[in-house]
Design a protein around this motif. Structure first.
Motif, short mmCIF file in Angstrom:
data_model
loop_
_atom_site.label_atom_id
_atom_site.label_comp_id
_atom_site.label_asym_id
_atom_site.label_seq_id
_atom_site.Cartn_x
_atom_site.Cartn_y
_atom_site.Cartn_z
N ALA A 1 0.82 -1.21 0.00
CA ALA A 1 0.00 0.00 0.00
C ALA A 1 0.85 1.26 0.00
CB ALA A 1 -0.94 -0.01 1.20
N GLN B 1 -3.91 6.76 3.72
CA GLN B 1 -5.15 7.38 4.19
C GLN B 1 -4.96 8.85 4.53
OE1 GLN B 1 -8.32 6.17 4.35
NE2 GLN B 1 -7.51 4.42 3.22
N ARG C 1 -7.42 1.83 10.51
CA ARG C 1 -8.21 0.60 10.49
C ARG C 1 -7.68 -0.41 9.48
NH1 ARG C 1 -13.27 -1.06 12.05
NH2 ARG C 1 -13.79 1.01 12.87
N ASP C 2 -7.25 0.05 8.32
CA ASP C 2 -6.81 -0.86 7.26
C ASP C 2 -5.32 -1.15 7.29
OD1 ASP C 2 -9.41 -1.05 6.27
OD2 ASP C 2 -9.18 0.75 5.05
N ASP C 3 -4.61 -0.64 8.29
CA ASP C 3 -3.18 -0.94 8.39
C ASP C 3 -2.98 -2.43 8.65
OD1 ASP C 3 -2.52 1.67 8.00
OD2 ASP C 3 -2.07 2.11 10.10
N SER C 4 -1.90 -2.98 8.14
CA SER C 4 -1.64 -4.41 8.27
C SER C 4 -1.28 -4.78 9.70
CB SER C 4 -0.51 -4.82 7.33
OG SER C 4 0.71 -4.23 7.77
#
Length: 258
Positions: A18, A125, A212-215
């Protein structure tokens, strides 16, 4: 004869995750970019980003090699590229920690390359509407090209801070570790839908949405692998226990009588 244009420096981006993909449009203004990753759709991924796919060996021969890989994978990648790096090359990492990456790269890479640690204090983000005015940290590791890296980041519109790896990690234990841990706590609580929110709660919701979408790998790097995060976790645990215990009697008093 028309004047010859000096070719742009070559930059290899190793890691098409990302953040790596997020970097490409910004770096493409200044460099001829090659992209390497183990993902099976590398060719399509590179074409969509407007750069060329490369083998690891070819990528490692670039003027500048940017390692956009998780901390857990950094040592293995560094050892794989070491023999392919050309004398005078610059290797840059973008890990969220700086002490451990500096140790890994200094030990694994040949003495004829310079090393600079960087940490963009934003991600896909928080930088989706542009990166001008956002912050980035630069840490010297080997050689004196940290100033050149800082100058390039300023050309990208970033606010640059030059510091030591230790000073960086001490601050990140709270700046990133605390915020990511609190955000994961809120996510783990699985809150019900809420529409009667305050401005303060909305700030909290935005913080949670940002990470929230962090690995899971990034979360572990920030909260577990930072050598100064243990103190942060202990202080947070002690504060939560103390404050919840203080709040318990007041909550009990509000319960309806049986």
């Amino acid at each position: 004869m028309p004047p010859r244009h000096k070719p742009r420096p070559s930059l290899a981006l190793i890691g098409a995750g990302a953040f790596g993909m997020f970097c490409i449009p910004h770096l493409r203004r200044f460099f001829d970019i090659a992209l390497y990753d183990t993902r099976p759709d590398l060719e399509a991924c590179a074409a969509a980003a407007g750069v060329r796919a490369a083998t690891l060996e070819a990528a490692s021969a670039a003027d500048i090699v940017v390692l956009a890989v998780p901390l857990d994978a950094l040592e293995a990648v560094a050892r794989r590229i070491a023999s392919h790096l050309r004398p005078g090359a610059l290797v840059v990492d973008v890990c969220s920690l700086k002490m451990r990456p500096a140790q890994i790269l200094a030990a694994a890479l040949p003495a004829h390359v310079d090393i600079v640690g960087t940490h963009p204090l934003f991600g896909p983000q928080s930088g989706r509407d542009g990166i001008a005015g956002l912050r980035a940290v630069v840490c010297p590791v080997r050689g004196d090209r940290d100033r050149a890296v800082a100058a390039l980041l300023r050309r990208l519109g970033l606010r640059v801070m030059r510091t030591s790896a230790e000073a960086h990690d001490r601050q990140m234990a709270y700046v990133q570790g605390l915020t990511h841990l609190l955000a994961r706590v809120v996510i783990d609580m699985d809150l019900p839908p809420l529409d009667q929110t305050t401005a303060t709660f909305d700030h909290l919701a935005r913080m949670v949405a940002t990470v929230r979408d962090d690995s899971d790998a990034l979360f572990r790097t920030i909260v577990r692998d930072n050598p100064f995060a243990a103190e942060m976790r202990q202080r947070l645990r002690a504060s939560v226990l103390r404050l919840t215990e203080e709040a318990a009697p007041a909550a009990a008093a509000l319960r309806p009588a049986a």
